[in-house]
Every structure is written in structure tokens, then in C-alpha cells.
Design a protein around this motif. Structure first.
Motif, short mmCIF file in Angstrom:
data_model
loop_
_atom_site.label_atom_id
_atom_site.label_comp_id
_atom_site.label_asym_id
_atom_site.label_seq_id
_atom_site.Cartn_x
_atom_site.Cartn_y
_atom_site.Cartn_z
N THR A 1 -18.81 -2.16 -12.36
CA THR A 1 -17.93 -1.05 -12.01
C THR A 1 -17.22 -1.35 -10.70
O THR A 1 -17.69 -2.14 -9.88
CB THR A 1 -18.70 0.28 -11.84
N LEU A 2 -16.08 -0.70 -10.52
CA LEU A 2 -15.36 -0.78 -9.26
C LEU A 2 -15.06 0.65 -8.82
O LEU A 2 -14.49 1.44 -9.57
CB LEU A 2 -14.06 -1.57 -9.41
N PHE A 3 -15.51 0.98 -7.61
CA PHE A 3 -15.31 2.30 -7.04
C PHE A 3 -14.40 2.22 -5.83
O PHE A 3 -14.43 1.24 -5.08
CB PHE A 3 -16.64 2.93 -6.60
N LEU A 4 -13.61 3.27 -5.61
CA LEU A 4 -12.82 3.40 -4.40
C LEU A 4 -13.33 4.60 -3.61
O LEU A 4 -13.72 5.62 -4.19
CB LEU A 4 -11.33 3.56 -4.72
N PHE A 5 -13.31 4.47 -2.30
CA PHE A 5 -13.86 5.49 -1.41
C PHE A 5 -12.85 6.59 -1.13
O PHE A 5 -11.68 6.32 -0.81
CB PHE A 5 -14.30 4.85 -0.10
N SER A 6 -13.30 7.84 -1.23
CA SER A 6 -12.47 8.99 -0.90
C SER A 6 -12.96 9.58 0.41
O SER A 6 -14.04 10.20 0.46
CB SER A 6 -12.55 10.06 -2.00
N PRO A 7 -12.22 9.39 1.51
CA PRO A 7 -12.68 9.91 2.81
C PRO A 7 -12.74 11.42 2.86
O PRO A 7 -13.49 11.99 3.66
CB PRO A 7 -11.64 9.35 3.79
N GLY B 1 -14.24 0.68 -0.75
CA GLY B 1 -14.88 0.89 -2.04
C GLY B 1 -15.97 -0.14 -2.23
O GLY B 1 -16.45 -0.75 -1.27
N CYS B 2 -16.35 -0.35 -3.47
CA CYS B 2 -17.38 -1.34 -3.75
C CYS B 2 -17.29 -1.82 -5.20
O CYS B 2 -16.73 -1.15 -6.05
CB CYS B 2 -18.78 -0.78 -3.48
N VAL B 3 -17.84 -3.01 -5.41
CA VAL B 3 -17.98 -3.57 -6.75
C VAL B 3 -19.47 -3.66 -7.03
O VAL B 3 -20.24 -4.14 -6.17
CB VAL B 3 -17.35 -4.97 -6.86
N ARG B 4 -19.89 -3.20 -8.19
CA ARG B 4 -21.31 -3.22 -8.54
C ARG B 4 -21.53 -3.89 -9.89
O ARG B 4 -20.76 -3.67 -10.82
CB ARG B 4 -21.88 -1.79 -8.58
N VAL B 5 -22.59 -4.68 -9.97
CA VAL B 5 -23.00 -5.28 -11.24
C VAL B 5 -24.35 -4.72 -11.64
O VAL B 5 -25.19 -4.39 -10.78
CB VAL B 5 -23.04 -6.82 -11.17
N TYR B 6 -24.57 -4.62 -12.94
CA TYR B 6 -25.76 -4.00 -13.50
C TYR B 6 -26.38 -4.97 -14.51
O TYR B 6 -25.67 -5.52 -15.35
CB TYR B 6 -25.41 -2.70 -14.20
#
Length: 213
Positions: free
Chosen positions: A45-51, A128-133
Motif C-alpha cells: 500500500t501507499l499512503f499520503l499524510f494529511s496534516p 506518507g509511507c509505503v508498506r509491504v505485507y
């Protein structure tokens, strides 16, 4: 689970695909699909941060169910928070026994055993962040971490260029130009297709040949 060797060719091809795209939607798709296949994991997944809300907003995913993606809001202060607050990668070996997991029951139901999260850094701040599962317990190596950090760095720069070129005030505004990320997974071919999976050690041994001079 036999871990593949993440080779430079895989990283170069993913990086090349990302670097030639100017559409944030395509950048995200290439990233999550490419990482999933390169590391041979369950999903990414790729998430973007919402301040404004201190939440991580889903920009794109690959390999995970809609039920899991709809489990609830992802708090940047709770969900593997140090990957954003400290700008450092975080590896979770057992999602069932780690207080940093925000939704452990949902992860177990999805069949997730381990998670690796790395921040997307741009202009010295985490956007944001990139996550692997993984479906099986995975002791992430420095090779795994370095590969994912390299991809996150590239995607961060690519999204920053999109933000600058389109005059977005913040990286989270990129999401407003994208369609529902869960509806994008299988709608069309992406520039990632054609990027080879990483090779196992046996395959590397079979294909390794001396360079002719």
C-alpha cells in the motif's frame, strides 16, 4: 517462504517506470504493483499524510482486499507511528503481538503475518509511507529495507514533481485528482507490467554468466 534476491535490475526498471510518469495515479499504481512482485509478498500500500486530520490516506494498493482496506481510518499517531514521526523504517514480525499495529484483528483476518513500513520523505519531511505485507512471518533484511526505502525515495520525488508542476498546496491534495484507488487495481495495464520479478538464489546461480571482454 523462500525470499527472493532483490536485484539491481528490478530496482532500475521500477525506478525508470516511475520516473517517466507525470500522472500521480500512475506513479502510485506502478509503485504498489512493482514492489509486491519484486519482493514476492502478499501486497503493498501507499499512503499520503494529511496534516489536517493526522491520518494516512490510502493512495493505492495491490494484493489486499477491499474489506481490509476499509477497516477504518489510519492514524499517523498510532499506526506504526515511528515510521512517520522519526522518519525511520519499521518492521513488524508478528502483527498479532505488536502494540504498534492499529488493527491487529483485521490484519489477522486478512492473512497478514508481517509488515514493513518505510516513510516517503520529501523536503526533509515525511509525506506518507509505503508498506509491504507478507502472508508468512518474515524477518526483513537490510536488503528488503534498503530496496523499499529506495523506491519510497523515488516515488516521493515523483509525487513532489507532480505537486509542483500542478501547483498543489500539499501532497495530500494529489489524492483529490485521483479516482478511488481501490477501483484502479485491475482497470488497465500499468507501466509496471514487464518489470521482472526478483530471482531466487538458485535462479541467480543458474543465470549468472561471466561478462565477456
Amino acid at each position: 517462504m523462500e525470499k527472493p534476491i532483490t536485484n539491481y535490475e528490478t530496482l532500475i526498471r521500477i525506478t525508470k517506470a516511475i520516473s517517466t510518469i507525470r500522472d500521480p495515479e500512475e506513479i502510485v499504481l506502478v509503485t504498489v504493483e512493482g514492489v509486491t512482485h519484486a519482493l514476492n509478498v502478499k501486497g503493498c500500500t501507499l499512503f499520503l499524510f494529511s496534516p489536517k486530520s493526522d491520518e494516512l490516506k490510502l493512495a493505492g494498493s495491490y494484493g489486499l482486499s477491499d474489506e481490509y482496506l476499509d477497516k477504518g481510518p489510519i492514524s499517523s499517531l498510532r499506526s506504526i507511528a515511528s515510521s512517520l514521526q522519526d522518519g525511520q523504517p519499521v518492521a513488524i514480525f508478528d502483527v498479532a503481538d505488536d502494540p504498534r499495529i492499529q488493527y491487529p484483528e483485521a490484519a489477522l483476518k486478512e492473512g497478514i503475518a508481517s509488515i514493513l513500513s518505510v516513510p516517503i520523505i520529501s523536503a526533509d519531511r515525511a509525506n506518507g509511507c509505503v508498506r509491504v505485507y507478507t502472508a508468512e512471518p518474515w524477518e526483513f533484511t537490510w536488503t528488503d529495507v534498503n530496496f523499499l526505502q529506495a523506491v519510497a525515495q523515488i516515488v516521493g520525488m515523483a509525487l513532489e514533481m507532480c505537486r509542483v508542476n500542478r501547483g498543489f498546496k500539499d501532497s495530500i491534495d494529489i489524492l483529490k485528482t485521483m479516482r478511488d484507488p481501490k477501483a484502479l487495481k485491475y482497470k488497465r495495464r500499468t507501466p509496471y507490467e514487464g518489470v521482472p520479478k526478483s530471482f531466487t538464489s538458485e535462479q541467480m546461480a543458474e543465470t549468472r554468466r561471466p561478462v565477456e571482454t
